[in-house]
Scaffold this motif. Structure first.
Motif, PDB file in Angstrom:
ATOM      1  N   ALA A 101       0.839  -1.206   0.000  1.00  0.00           N
ATOM      2  CA  ALA A 101       0.000   0.000   0.000  1.00  0.00           C
ATOM      3  C   ALA A 101       0.870   1.250   0.000  1.00  0.00           C
ATOM      4  O   ALA A 101       0.557   2.234  -0.661  1.00  0.00           O
ATOM      5  CB  ALA A 101      -0.924  -0.005   1.206  1.00  0.00           C
ATOM      6  N   THR A 105      -3.993   5.656  -2.094  1.00  0.00           N
ATOM      7  CA  THR A 105      -4.156   4.217  -1.954  1.00  0.00           C
ATOM      8  C   THR A 105      -5.097   3.734  -3.047  1.00  0.00           C
ATOM      9  O   THR A 105      -5.824   4.542  -3.646  1.00  0.00           O
ATOM     10  CB  THR A 105      -4.746   3.862  -0.573  1.00  0.00           C
ATOM     11  OG1 THR A 105      -6.072   4.393  -0.503  1.00  0.00           O
ATOM     12  CG2 THR A 105      -3.889   4.386   0.556  1.00  0.00           C
ATOM     13  N   ARG A 155      -5.048  -7.336  -3.911  1.00  0.00           N
ATOM     14  CA  ARG A 155      -3.725  -7.567  -3.325  1.00  0.00           C
ATOM     15  C   ARG A 155      -3.559  -6.851  -1.987  1.00  0.00           C
ATOM     16  O   ARG A 155      -2.639  -7.141  -1.242  1.00  0.00           O
ATOM     17  CB  ARG A 155      -2.640  -7.123  -4.304  1.00  0.00           C
ATOM     18  CG  ARG A 155      -2.578  -7.975  -5.557  1.00  0.00           C
ATOM     19  CD  ARG A 155      -1.373  -7.647  -6.418  1.00  0.00           C
ATOM     20  NE  ARG A 155      -1.338  -6.277  -6.897  1.00  0.00           N
ATOM     21  CZ  ARG A 155      -1.837  -5.865  -8.058  1.00  0.00           C
ATOM     22  NH1 ARG A 155      -2.440  -6.716  -8.858  1.00  0.00           N
ATOM     23  NH2 ARG A 155      -1.744  -4.614  -8.434  1.00  0.00           N
ATOM     24  N   ASP A 156      -4.431  -5.873  -1.704  1.00  0.00           N
ATOM     25  CA  ASP A 156      -4.354  -5.104  -0.456  1.00  0.00           C
ATOM     26  C   ASP A 156      -5.755  -4.972   0.156  1.00  0.00           C
ATOM     27  O   ASP A 156      -6.356  -3.903   0.136  1.00  0.00           O
ATOM     28  CB  ASP A 156      -3.767  -3.717  -0.725  1.00  0.00           C
ATOM     29  CG  ASP A 156      -3.626  -2.876   0.534  1.00  0.00           C
ATOM     30  OD1 ASP A 156      -3.625  -3.447   1.643  1.00  0.00           O
ATOM     31  OD2 ASP A 156      -3.535  -1.645   0.401  1.00  0.00           O
ATOM     32  N   SER A 168      -6.968  -2.132   2.490  1.00  0.00           N
ATOM     33  CA  SER A 168      -7.316  -0.836   1.933  1.00  0.00           C
ATOM     34  C   SER A 168      -8.827  -0.640   1.903  1.00  0.00           C
ATOM     35  O   SER A 168      -9.312   0.480   2.032  1.00  0.00           O
ATOM     36  CB  SER A 168      -6.736  -0.718   0.519  1.00  0.00           C
ATOM     37  OG  SER A 168      -7.033   0.530  -0.038  1.00  0.00           O
TER      38      SER A 168
END
Length: 126
Positions: A6, A16, A56-57, A60
């Motif tokens: 991030a 982000t 992938r995050d 967030s």
């Protein structure tokens, strides 16, 4: 503390993935409201790329609690735009019916029919 992925994303884009998605969704809303539907293809591609980054995050997503509401709002706007286009198409497909049965309200408030037999004869000659 922000995860490294991030942090790297923020450094690359200045935001982000969730912030970038919210900004893109706002641009999508403006595009829909202004009727620039031809621009939606590009927005969809950008949105798909951002959603891939969000996968992938996942943390967030927690930092964007109103994301669901914004997505629902845009979904409703898109549905309304599609319904409007379908209504226009149906209206265009019925020109003869419109000419034959168009009704308006006159100054007195009474319903008046436009499209007399004279109009029908003109339409038939064309």
């Amino acid at each position: 503390m922000m995860p490294p992925a991030a942090r790297q994303t923020r450094q690359q884009n200045g935001s982000t993935p969730s912030e970038a998605l919210l900004a893109l969704l706002e641009a999508e809303r403006r595009t829909i409201l202004h009727g620039r539907l031809e621009e939606l293809d590009q927005i969809v591609r950008r949105k798909e790329a951002l959603l891939a980054r969000l996968e992938r995050d996942p943390g967030s997503l927690r930092r964007a609690p109103n994301l669901r509401a914004v997505l629902q709002r845009n979904h409703q706007l898109l549905e309304a735009a599609l319904q409007g286009l379908a209504d226009v198409k149906a209206r265009i497909d019925r020109p003869r019916a419109l000419l034959n049965r168009m009704e308006v309200y006159g100054p007195s408030g009474h319903k008046t029919q436009i499209g007399t037999t004279e109009m029908q004869r003109i339409f038939k000659k064309l």
